[in-house]
Design an enzyme around this catalytic site. Sequence first.
Site, PDB file in Angstrom:
ATOM      1  N   TYR A  56     -20.031  43.915  -6.337  1.00  0.00           N
ATOM      2  CA  TYR A  56     -20.271  44.840  -5.187  1.00  0.00           C
ATOM      3  C   TYR A  56     -19.099  45.714  -4.797  1.00  0.00           C
ATOM      4  O   TYR A  56     -19.008  46.739  -4.166  1.00  0.00           O
ATOM      5  CB  TYR A  56     -20.958  44.080  -4.054  1.00  0.00           C
ATOM      6  CG  TYR A  56     -22.395  43.887  -3.949  1.00  0.00           C
ATOM      7  CD1 TYR A  56     -23.470  44.754  -4.775  1.00  0.00           C
ATOM      8  CD2 TYR A  56     -22.793  42.285  -4.063  1.00  0.00           C
ATOM      9  CE1 TYR A  56     -24.697  44.371  -4.795  1.00  0.00           C
ATOM     10  CE2 TYR A  56     -24.290  41.948  -4.161  1.00  0.00           C
ATOM     11  CZ  TYR A  56     -25.018  43.024  -4.698  1.00  0.00           C
ATOM     12  OH  TYR A  56     -26.268  42.601  -4.606  1.00  0.00           O
ATOM     13  N   GLU A 152      -0.058  50.900  -0.846  1.00  0.00           N
ATOM     14  CA  GLU A 152       0.004  50.033  -1.992  1.00  0.00           C
ATOM     15  C   GLU A 152       0.293  50.655  -3.234  1.00  0.00           C
ATOM     16  O   GLU A 152       0.896  50.213  -4.305  1.00  0.00           O
ATOM     17  CB  GLU A 152      -1.142  49.185  -2.066  1.00  0.00           C
ATOM     18  CG  GLU A 152      -2.390  49.813  -2.089  1.00  0.00           C
ATOM     19  CD  GLU A 152      -3.786  48.885  -1.828  1.00  0.00           C
ATOM     20  OE1 GLU A 152      -3.410  47.684  -1.205  1.00  0.00           O
ATOM     21  OE2 GLU A 152      -4.864  49.355  -2.134  1.00  0.00           O
ATOM     22  N   PRO A 193      -6.935  70.226   1.798  1.00  0.00           N
ATOM     23  CA  PRO A 193      -6.663  68.990   1.371  1.00  0.00           C
ATOM     24  C   PRO A 193      -5.781  68.857   0.121  1.00  0.00           C
ATOM     25  O   PRO A 193      -4.816  68.079   0.041  1.00  0.00           O
ATOM     26  CB  PRO A 193      -8.001  68.489   1.316  1.00  0.00           C
ATOM     27  CG  PRO A 193      -8.862  69.509   1.887  1.00  0.00           C
ATOM     28  CD  PRO A 193      -8.143  70.788   1.837  1.00  0.00           C
ATOM     29  N   THR A 194      -5.924  69.741  -0.977  1.00  0.00           N
ATOM     30  CA  THR A 194      -5.113  69.747  -2.297  1.00  0.00           C
ATOM     31  C   THR A 194      -3.542  70.109  -1.844  1.00  0.00           C
ATOM     32  O   THR A 194      -2.837  69.417  -2.244  1.00  0.00           O
ATOM     33  CB  THR A 194      -5.867  70.538  -2.943  1.00  0.00           C
ATOM     34  OG1 THR A 194      -7.204  70.404  -3.377  1.00  0.00           O
ATOM     35  CG2 THR A 194      -4.766  70.891  -4.506  1.00  0.00           C
ATOM     36  N   LYS A 226      -4.381  81.131  -5.485  1.00  0.00           N
ATOM     37  CA  LYS A 226      -3.621  80.418  -4.213  1.00  0.00           C
ATOM     38  C   LYS A 226      -3.107  79.073  -4.460  1.00  0.00           C
ATOM     39  O   LYS A 226      -2.264  78.570  -4.123  1.00  0.00           O
ATOM     40  CB  LYS A 226      -4.780  80.493  -3.327  1.00  0.00           C
ATOM     41  CG  LYS A 226      -4.406  79.879  -1.860  1.00  0.00           C
ATOM     42  CD  LYS A 226      -5.561  80.375  -1.009  1.00  0.00           C
ATOM     43  CE  LYS A 226      -5.615  79.651   0.446  1.00  0.00           C
ATOM     44  NZ  LYS A 226      -6.649  79.811   1.045  1.00  0.00           N
ATOM     45  N   CYS A 384     -26.320  37.273 -21.848  1.00  0.00           N
ATOM     46  CA  CYS A 384     -25.358  35.927 -21.261  1.00  0.00           C
ATOM     47  C   CYS A 384     -26.246  35.312 -20.087  1.00  0.00           C
ATOM     48  O   CYS A 384     -27.125  34.513 -20.707  1.00  0.00           O
ATOM     49  CB  CYS A 384     -24.359  36.570 -20.309  1.00  0.00           C
ATOM     50  SG  CYS A 384     -22.915  35.630 -20.395  1.00  0.00           S
ATOM     51  N   LEU A 385     -26.402  35.653 -19.127  1.00  0.00           N
ATOM     52  CA  LEU A 385     -27.024  34.788 -18.023  1.00  0.00           C
ATOM     53  C   LEU A 385     -28.566  35.014 -18.480  1.00  0.00           C
ATOM     54  O   LEU A 385     -29.646  34.186 -18.394  1.00  0.00           O
ATOM     55  CB  LEU A 385     -27.042  35.063 -16.782  1.00  0.00           C
ATOM     56  CG  LEU A 385     -27.823  34.414 -15.492  1.00  0.00           C
ATOM     57  CD1 LEU A 385     -27.240  32.856 -15.489  1.00  0.00           C
ATOM     58  CD2 LEU A 385     -27.646  34.801 -14.213  1.00  0.00           C
ATOM     59  N   MET A 387     -29.998  35.524 -21.500  1.00  0.00           N
ATOM     60  CA  MET A 387     -30.214  34.562 -22.602  1.00  0.00           C
ATOM     61  C   MET A 387     -30.585  33.306 -21.978  1.00  0.00           C
ATOM     62  O   MET A 387     -31.381  32.447 -22.437  1.00  0.00           O
ATOM     63  CB  MET A 387     -28.985  34.575 -23.609  1.00  0.00           C
ATOM     64  CG  MET A 387     -29.287  33.537 -24.820  1.00  0.00           C
ATOM     65  SD  MET A 387     -28.414  32.083 -24.506  1.00  0.00           S
ATOM     66  CE  MET A 387     -28.089  31.669 -26.064  1.00  0.00           C
ATOM     67  N   GLN A 388     -29.714  33.046 -21.295  1.00  0.00           N
ATOM     68  CA  GLN A 388     -29.736  31.648 -20.471  1.00  0.00           C
ATOM     69  C   GLN A 388     -31.093  31.322 -20.083  1.00  0.00           C
ATOM     70  O   GLN A 388     -31.761  30.430 -19.759  1.00  0.00           O
ATOM     71  CB  GLN A 388     -28.683  31.267 -19.751  1.00  0.00           C
ATOM     72  CG  GLN A 388     -27.252  31.161 -20.326  1.00  0.00           C
ATOM     73  CD  GLN A 388     -25.976  30.964 -19.419  1.00  0.00           C
ATOM     74  OE1 GLN A 388     -26.208  31.081 -18.215  1.00  0.00           O
ATOM     75  NE2 GLN A 388     -24.729  30.943 -20.147  1.00  0.00           N
ATOM     76  N   HIS A 510     -21.710  39.624 -24.709  1.00  0.00           N
ATOM     77  CA  HIS A 510     -21.996  40.873 -24.104  1.00  0.00           C
ATOM     78  C   HIS A 510     -21.728  42.098 -25.042  1.00  0.00           C
ATOM     79  O   HIS A 510     -20.544  42.697 -25.306  1.00  0.00           O
ATOM     80  CB  HIS A 510     -20.830  41.325 -22.909  1.00  0.00           C
ATOM     81  CG  HIS A 510     -21.102  40.323 -21.817  1.00  0.00           C
ATOM     82  ND1 HIS A 510     -21.893  40.588 -20.519  1.00  0.00           N
ATOM     83  CD2 HIS A 510     -20.708  39.016 -21.433  1.00  0.00           C
ATOM     84  CE1 HIS A 510     -21.986  39.603 -19.734  1.00  0.00           C
ATOM     85  NE2 HIS A 510     -21.192  38.515 -20.192  1.00  0.00           N
ATOM     86  N   GLU A 512     -22.805  44.950 -24.832  1.00  0.00           N
ATOM     87  CA  GLU A 512     -22.580  46.397 -24.327  1.00  0.00           C
ATOM     88  C   GLU A 512     -21.384  46.810 -24.070  1.00  0.00           C
ATOM     89  O   GLU A 512     -20.931  47.895 -24.117  1.00  0.00           O
ATOM     90  CB  GLU A 512     -23.343  46.367 -22.579  1.00  0.00           C
ATOM     91  CG  GLU A 512     -22.553  45.503 -21.605  1.00  0.00           C
ATOM     92  CD  GLU A 512     -22.905  43.799 -21.837  1.00  0.00           C
ATOM     93  OE1 GLU A 512     -23.435  43.404 -22.684  1.00  0.00           O
ATOM     94  OE2 GLU A 512     -22.654  43.296 -20.545  1.00  0.00           O
TER      95      GLU A 512
HETATM   96  N1  GLN Z   1     -23.166  32.461 -15.177  1.00  0.00           N
HETATM   97  C1  GLN Z   1     -23.297  32.236 -16.463  1.00  0.00           C
HETATM   98  C2  GLN Z   1     -22.334  31.541 -17.201  1.00  0.00           C
HETATM   99  O1  GLN Z   1     -21.371  31.496 -16.820  1.00  0.00           O
HETATM  100  C3  GLN Z   1     -23.622  33.535 -17.329  1.00  0.00           C
HETATM  101  C4  GLN Z   1     -22.396  34.401 -17.120  1.00  0.00           C
HETATM  102  C5  GLN Z   1     -22.691  35.863 -17.504  1.00  0.00           C
HETATM  103  O2  GLN Z   1     -23.782  36.343 -17.272  1.00  0.00           O
HETATM  104  N2  GLN Z   1     -21.499  36.480 -17.791  1.00  0.00           N
HETATM  105  O3  GLN Z   1     -22.319  30.747 -18.306  1.00  0.00           O
END
Ligand code: GLN
Length: 537
Positions: A56, A152, A193-194, A226, A384-385, A387-388, A510, A512
Amino acid sequence: MSTTKYIFVTGGVSSSLGKGIIAASLAKLLQARGYRVTIQKLDPYINVDPGTLNPYEHGECYVTDDGAETDLDLGHYERFLNVPTSQANNVTTGRIYQSVIEKERRGEFLGKTVQVVPHITNEIKERIQILGNSGDYDIVITEIGGTVGDIESLPYIESVRQLKWELGDDNALVIHLTLVPYLSAAGELKTKPTQHSVKTLMESGIKADILVCRTEHELSEDLRRKLALFCNVQYEAVIQSIDASTIYDVPNMMYDEGLDRVTLKKLNLSNSSEPNLKQWNEFLHRHKNPKAEVTIGLIGKYVELQDSYKSILEAFIHAGAENEVSVNVVSVHSEHLDAKSIDKTLSGLNGILVAPGFGERGIEGKIEAVRYARENNMPFFGICLGMQMAVIEYSRNVLGLKQANSTEMDFNTPDKVIDLMEEQKTITDKGGTMRLGAWACRLKEGSIVAAVYDNELISERHRHRYEYNNDYSDKLEAAGLVATGINPETGLVEIVEIPEHPWFVGVQYHPEYKSTVANPHPLFVAFVKAAYEHSIK
Ligand code: GLN
């Protein structure tokens, strides 16, 4: 001396103007003219990397082959250029300070007072030049995160000023990306602004060479004149960047505006060969002229923010174009899915993707979504999650292990079908300690994935701490959930599938992250194809 040329991209007026896309588009044009180009992102926050940031806060965390957890802009760089990035392509203030402080502790500064100038700025300059000095690139584009004037970003801006002075005007240039807002009440585009943000840059000793102006309306010739006069840039160096319907249009738009030509001219580089965008434009043509539509449900818990699943959404665009279909991705909040509402929410879909993620929130909804896809023969893709969750669902509902779970969610479950990896058990620090980066995986002959990849050994990028528990593999296989991808060194299960199902694949890695315009990821391509076949049934 290195002959690499350096381009710095700064931003003014507002954040979210799309510096990453402009940098990637310019890089694409230069690459298409035959130059070897890379892009680097400097992020002014104190985190050592974005790996510990909540999606987020910062959107997706993008992972490179060498296991760096990086800013999502690196994903754009790879998708546009089809060249892998690495840790060197993303540097944060936290990493700079960490390195300077470690040098100080080792006594490397020989008793000197360690200061922002020169020690921090030297470290920044070194990090910028590492890529150039590698000899692998003709041009390095460095994107400075944040907005000019932020406290920063000051050390970065000062480093750019010094480097530009050291390298000379032929070897370094600054592109300033700014906003030209439209005031509807006045019916006018406003340049003030520019002017102010260019002035702020000047106060730090940097003159912008090229202005890229984000705008919702065409910039007239008068307005360009301009801007050129008041911002001290040449007329041809005022580039319009009007809102695009897809980010993949931006390279062509920048070509039409002459961004690559003016860049090459200022860097004293040849612009005799026109960019070859044939493959790119073929992709764009397919993307814009789909022959059909498929609807995929993206089941996740960070769905309010599109950037959380950036690489997955882009991979669907690549895979859609490859299949000549448009992929309509419907975000489904896993927290809102339960046995009662599920049929109504998921029945109109052609495929279900259960997204990566961390922690307990929303997982029961994900498990319900897996069950729905499995029982209704709907194409399923778990990442990842995801698949789990497929392993947990199968254990609970097919093997009858009602309390099966991952120890991430329930430490005391009697059936730890997903458990912490052995080497993770002694790790206490959160940053940079997951199983990260590229790992090999051997595919089982005759499996869906072996056909999809048309290969028996693959390499994919990981980011997780938990794994499939091999103690359950015999039972799961006998019941029909087959492990079809295994890490050849460790025996870790990386892929599960259900051979009896039209298309049911869960991957621990992953995919992707590796999908690009030039190389759409084969798993996404196959999943979209399966979804299309489901849609015409
Ligand atoms: N939370 C799970 C793990 O750490 C999956 C992580 C994820 O989906 N990137 O294994």
